[in-house]
Design a protein around this motif. Structure first.
Motif, short mmCIF file in Angstrom:
data_model
loop_
_atom_site.label_atom_id
_atom_site.label_comp_id
_atom_site.label_asym_id
_atom_site.label_seq_id
_atom_site.Cartn_x
_atom_site.Cartn_y
_atom_site.Cartn_z
N THR A 5 101.22 -37.14 128.82
CA THR A 5 101.81 -38.01 127.82
C THR A 5 102.62 -37.15 126.87
N THR A 6 103.07 -37.78 125.78
CA THR A 6 103.85 -37.03 124.81
C THR A 6 102.99 -36.00 124.10
N LEU A 7 101.68 -36.13 124.13
CA LEU A 7 100.78 -35.18 123.47
C LEU A 7 100.16 -34.25 124.50
N LYS A 8 100.40 -32.95 124.35
CA LYS A 8 99.79 -31.96 125.24
C LYS A 8 98.52 -31.46 124.60
N LEU A 43 95.18 -37.36 115.57
CA LEU A 43 94.80 -37.06 116.94
C LEU A 43 94.02 -38.21 117.54
N ARG A 44 93.08 -38.76 116.79
CA ARG A 44 92.29 -39.90 117.28
C ARG A 44 93.19 -41.06 117.67
N ASP A 45 94.11 -41.43 116.78
CA ASP A 45 94.99 -42.57 117.05
C ASP A 45 95.87 -42.31 118.26
N LYS A 46 96.31 -41.07 118.42
CA LYS A 46 97.15 -40.73 119.56
C LYS A 46 96.35 -40.80 120.86
N ILE A 47 95.10 -40.34 120.82
CA ILE A 47 94.26 -40.40 122.02
C ILE A 47 93.98 -41.85 122.40
N ILE A 48 93.68 -42.69 121.41
CA ILE A 48 93.45 -44.11 121.69
C ILE A 48 94.69 -44.73 122.31
N GLU A 49 95.86 -44.44 121.72
CA GLU A 49 97.12 -44.99 122.23
C GLU A 49 97.37 -44.56 123.67
N GLU A 168 94.60 -30.45 117.01
CA GLU A 168 95.64 -29.83 117.82
C GLU A 168 96.72 -29.23 116.92
N ALA A 169 97.22 -28.06 117.32
CA ALA A 169 98.25 -27.39 116.54
C ALA A 169 99.55 -28.19 116.50
N SER A 170 99.77 -29.04 117.52
CA SER A 170 101.01 -29.80 117.61
C SER A 170 101.05 -31.01 116.69
N LEU A 171 99.92 -31.32 116.06
CA LEU A 171 99.85 -32.47 115.16
C LEU A 171 99.47 -32.02 113.76
N THR A 172 100.00 -32.72 112.75
CA THR A 172 99.57 -32.47 111.38
C THR A 172 98.26 -33.21 111.17
N PRO A 173 97.14 -32.50 110.96
CA PRO A 173 95.85 -33.18 110.88
C PRO A 173 95.71 -34.04 109.64
#
Length: 359
Positions: A5-8, A43-49, A168-173
């Protein structure tokens, strides 16, 4: 298959994501309580999506939030179930429940805190959940997880799995407010968070019966079952060392065969690496080298730095025990270089320690 997905995701998160997906898909028309642990809301919302997208079109996903004043899991589910959209749905269903991250543990004027109410509802909600034959993913923070088994042990005993996701480093927590964070106890490894041997065997049987013996989810499930047997051997609790050794090897080989059949390169690399690790433990170093070299080639091919670093480290271990210290040092140095590059502190620390042993 790894998450495309868009998130690695880093390896630990991706393994837990695959495990979560496997259990969701293996829990059709069955109440299955799954606990997902994540402090980072983004991160949680992205994983759910991503999870919801990956499960379409076969599985319909619904989302509800706990009420802060009356944080009942059953009540949150009832917000979804009576809806017309839910009633019309004829697909297999998944329920994601969030909101626990907003519950305070501080009492107000002597009343029970929001978290105390939440744990109280959970402790007495098990029978009430029987009417919901769906996988239910309850999202909590690490702080809540620390108290969950202590304050709602009956609910905790029903869990089918616990899945940890680290920032994840790719997301602003986006983390919970400081007044909800207590200790670092959750950082300690706890085998109670893993699926039991019996649960995994049941899930494998259900998956094979419903989806066939080459279902991609079986790669993750067989590797996890192999890990359970291997951990029992290492910890000295195996009832029969020869039998449980063969069981662990059988599971890893099953995972390897299925991964090749469904062309899951990540799963194939992981299965080969597991075989390399257990053969190293069994002092079959040439076998360990063979499987770790194969896993290394795959992780290089798919660009998995963590897997590559671990394969180098495992090769170093095999050569170390063979007394070939120069070769071992070379592999440890390659592992260290990769872990520095990708910021994998855990494997980096192990590589430093291993290098110290060959000088």
């Amino acid at each position: 298959m790894p998450l495309e997905t868009t998130l690695k995701l880093r390896k630990e998160n991706n393994l837990n994501y695959q495990g979560l997906l496997s259990l969701i898909e293996a829990s059709e028309n069955t109440l299955s309580i799954l606990i997902a642990v994540c402090d980072d809301r983004n991160l949680r919302d992205k994983i759910i999506e991503d999870c919801e997208k990956e499960l379409l079109p076969n599985i319909a996903s619904y989302h509800a939030r706990l009420d802060q004043n009356e944080p009942s899991l059953r009540a949150a589910i009832y917000k979804i179930v009576p809806s017309e959209e839910f009633k019309k749905n004829e697909k297999y269903t998944l329920l994601n429940i969030t909101g626990a991250e907003d519950l305070f543990f501080i009492r107000n004027n002597g009343e029970k805190s929001q978290q105390e109410k939440f744990f109280g509802y959970l402790q007495w909600t098990r029978e009430g959940l029987r009417e919901f034959p769906y996988p239910i993913v309850l999202w909590v923070t690490n702080q809540i997880l620390v108290n969950l088994s202590r304050k709602a042990p009956d609910f905790w005993s029903w869990r089918k799995g616990v899945f940890h996701f680290i920032p994840e480093a790719s997301l602003t927590p986006v983390l919970p407010p400081d007044n909800r964070i207590i200790s670092d106890d959750y950082l300690k490894e706890d085998d109670s968070h893993s699926l039991s041997l019996e649960d995994l065997e049941e899930l494998i049987s259900n998956t094979e019966n419903k989806r066939g013996k080459n279902d991609p989810n079986l790669v993750t499930l067989y590797n996890r079952l192999g890990d359970v047997y291997f951990n029992r051997i290492k910890s000295g609790v195996a009832v029969s060392f020869p039998d449980e050794k063969e069981n662990a090897l059988h599971c890893y080989y099953q995972a390897l065969d299925i991964s090749r059949e469904v062309v899951d390169r990540y799963g194939e690399g992981n299965s080969l690496q597991n075989l390399g690790i257990i053969y190293n433990y069994l002092a079959k170093y040439q076998e360990a080298i063979k499987y770790n070299q194969q896993s290394l080639a795959i992780f290089k091919e798919i660009g998995d730095g963590h897997g590559e670093a671990c394969s180098y480290k495992n090769l170093g271990n095999a050569y170390y025990f063979l007394g070939q210290y120069e070769q071992a040092r070379e592999y440890y140095q390659q592992s260290l270089a990769i872990t520095r590059e990708i910021g994998d502190r855990k494997v980096e620390a192990t590589s430093y320690n291993n290098l110290g042993s060959v000088y």
